[in-house]
Design a protein around this motif. Sequence first.
Motif, PDB file in Angstrom:
ATOM      1  N   ASP A   1      92.175  67.910  50.498  1.00 25.47           N
ATOM      2  CA  ASP A   1      93.091  67.862  51.635  1.00 25.47           C
ATOM      3  C   ASP A   1      94.094  66.729  51.420  1.00 25.47           C
ATOM      4  O   ASP A   1      93.798  65.751  50.745  1.00 25.47           O
ATOM      5  CB  ASP A   1      92.318  67.587  52.933  1.00 25.47           C
ATOM      6  CG  ASP A   1      91.575  68.814  53.419  1.00 25.47           C
ATOM      7  OD1 ASP A   1      91.646  69.863  52.727  1.00 25.47           O
ATOM      8  OD2 ASP A   1      90.923  68.726  54.479  1.00 25.47           O
TER       9      ASP A   1
ATOM     10  N   ASP B   1      95.092  64.747  53.735  1.00 24.94           N
ATOM     11  CA  ASP B   1      94.965  63.677  54.723  1.00 24.94           C
ATOM     12  C   ASP B   1      93.952  62.598  54.343  1.00 24.94           C
ATOM     13  O   ASP B   1      93.576  61.782  55.181  1.00 24.94           O
ATOM     14  CB  ASP B   1      94.610  64.273  56.086  1.00 24.94           C
ATOM     15  CG  ASP B   1      93.337  65.099  56.023  1.00 24.94           C
ATOM     16  OD1 ASP B   1      92.707  65.146  54.955  1.00 24.94           O
ATOM     17  OD2 ASP B   1      92.974  65.715  57.042  1.00 24.94           O
TER      18      ASP B   1
ATOM     19  N   GLN C   1      90.891  62.905  53.906  1.00 31.08           N
ATOM     20  CA  GLN C   1      89.526  63.127  54.422  1.00 31.08           C
ATOM     21  C   GLN C   1      88.600  63.544  53.290  1.00 31.08           C
ATOM     22  O   GLN C   1      87.384  63.559  53.451  1.00 31.08           O
ATOM     23  CB  GLN C   1      89.542  64.192  55.525  1.00 31.08           C
ATOM     24  CG  GLN C   1      89.976  63.615  56.856  1.00 31.08           C
ATOM     25  CD  GLN C   1      89.760  64.582  57.994  1.00 31.08           C
ATOM     26  OE1 GLN C   1      90.298  65.686  57.995  1.00 31.08           O
ATOM     27  NE2 GLN C   1      88.975  64.187  58.959  1.00 31.08           N
TER      28      GLN C   1
ATOM     29  N   ARG D   1      91.147  61.152  59.412  1.00 25.60           N
ATOM     30  CA  ARG D   1      92.470  61.411  58.885  1.00 25.60           C
ATOM     31  C   ARG D   1      93.290  60.128  58.724  1.00 25.60           C
ATOM     32  O   ARG D   1      93.322  59.286  59.610  1.00 25.60           O
ATOM     33  CB  ARG D   1      93.153  62.323  59.912  1.00 25.60           C
ATOM     34  CG  ARG D   1      94.223  63.155  59.380  1.00 25.60           C
ATOM     35  CD  ARG D   1      94.631  64.116  60.468  1.00 25.60           C
ATOM     36  NE  ARG D   1      94.756  65.435  59.880  1.00 25.60           N
ATOM     37  CZ  ARG D   1      95.762  65.750  59.084  1.00 25.60           C
ATOM     38  NH1 ARG D   1      96.702  64.886  58.824  1.00 25.60           N
ATOM     39  NH2 ARG D   1      95.813  66.949  58.561  1.00 25.60           N
TER      40      ARG D   1
HETATM   41 MG    MG Z   1      91.720  66.883  57.764  1.00 27.84          MG
END
Ligand code: MG
Length: 316
Positions: A93, A95, A97, A200
């Motif tokens: 991802d 972000d 994460q 995030r």
């Molecule tokens: Mg995420």
Amino acid sequence: MRLTAIIPCYNEEAVLHIFYREMQHIMASMQEVDFELIFVNDGSKDKTLSVLKELASKDNSVKYLSFSRNFGKEAAIYAGLKYSGGDLTVIMDADLQDPPSMLPEMYRAVVEEGYDSVATRRVNRKGEPPIRSFFARRFYRIMNRISKADIVDGARDFRMMNRAFVDALLSMGEYNRFSKGLFGWVGFQTKWLEYENVERAAGETKWSFWKLFLYSIDGIVAFSTLPLSISAVLGVMMCVVAVFAILFIIARQLLYGGSAFGWPSMVCIIIFIGGIQLFCMGILGSYLAKTYLEVKKRPIYILKETNADLRYGEEK
Ligand code: MG
Ligand code: UDP
């Protein structure tokens, strides 16, 4: 060794620079690996694409694919896999994460320990709304009961895999893609790594509760046909109940007479059975709808622009 990272991005302008900086640290620490970053711009409405172009102009290991509209994360993963040129491929991802700091450990598990893929799961859901966690847990329970694809609770799409694994995933060109199921379905040797949930880095989640709910239905329809048997089982049960009811009424008529009363109970029975029939038709309908989408053979995504080369199949 060449390692391709696929990063689906939907309205991620806030986090892309942070992500890229973090990745640079990791890339610098893994000198033996030749990195390629494929960012998939999934029809973002913000400046994601221009950020990606800026990164690509400075660093030629950065590639981008840009879709004509938002096709969803699953489509973005599929496109990334088709363009992945690495011996190893990892999906992450944007972000943060999916912590890039786990990459060296994942890399070692594939290269040194000989696993075909290394998957990750979150051991907790800290920072997530409790209702969401509750339903997510129920979903994994049900899913594992009714389907052959083994789907681990808390499993992420953050996964490193070798070429054979990627080719197996790509050989499944289905339209309704549910990656967590596909990963389990293809088999191979997978090592699981666990980590604490990370929140995030910037920006906000793209998944509403409703979107997740529909996604979970997609998953069930894609990986189990058990719901289709519900109507058969209910039908048999109803028949058995009806036979007993008939016997009871005949006996009562013969013994006491006057069985023609009780229309309110009749209405209840009719509504009840009507409800069950509609419910079963609904289940049938959702499988039919998925089949309909599948037979149309529409492309999974439409590419608008890219600076990468296609490595698998051809663009439709
Ligand atoms: Mg995420
Ligand atoms: N994403 C995407 N298309 C979408 C929704 C999400 O490519 O339609 C990407 C998003 O940019 C992010 C990843 O999928 O890189 C996970 O999304 P998000 O972090 O919003 O989900 P969460 O972690 O909250 O489940």
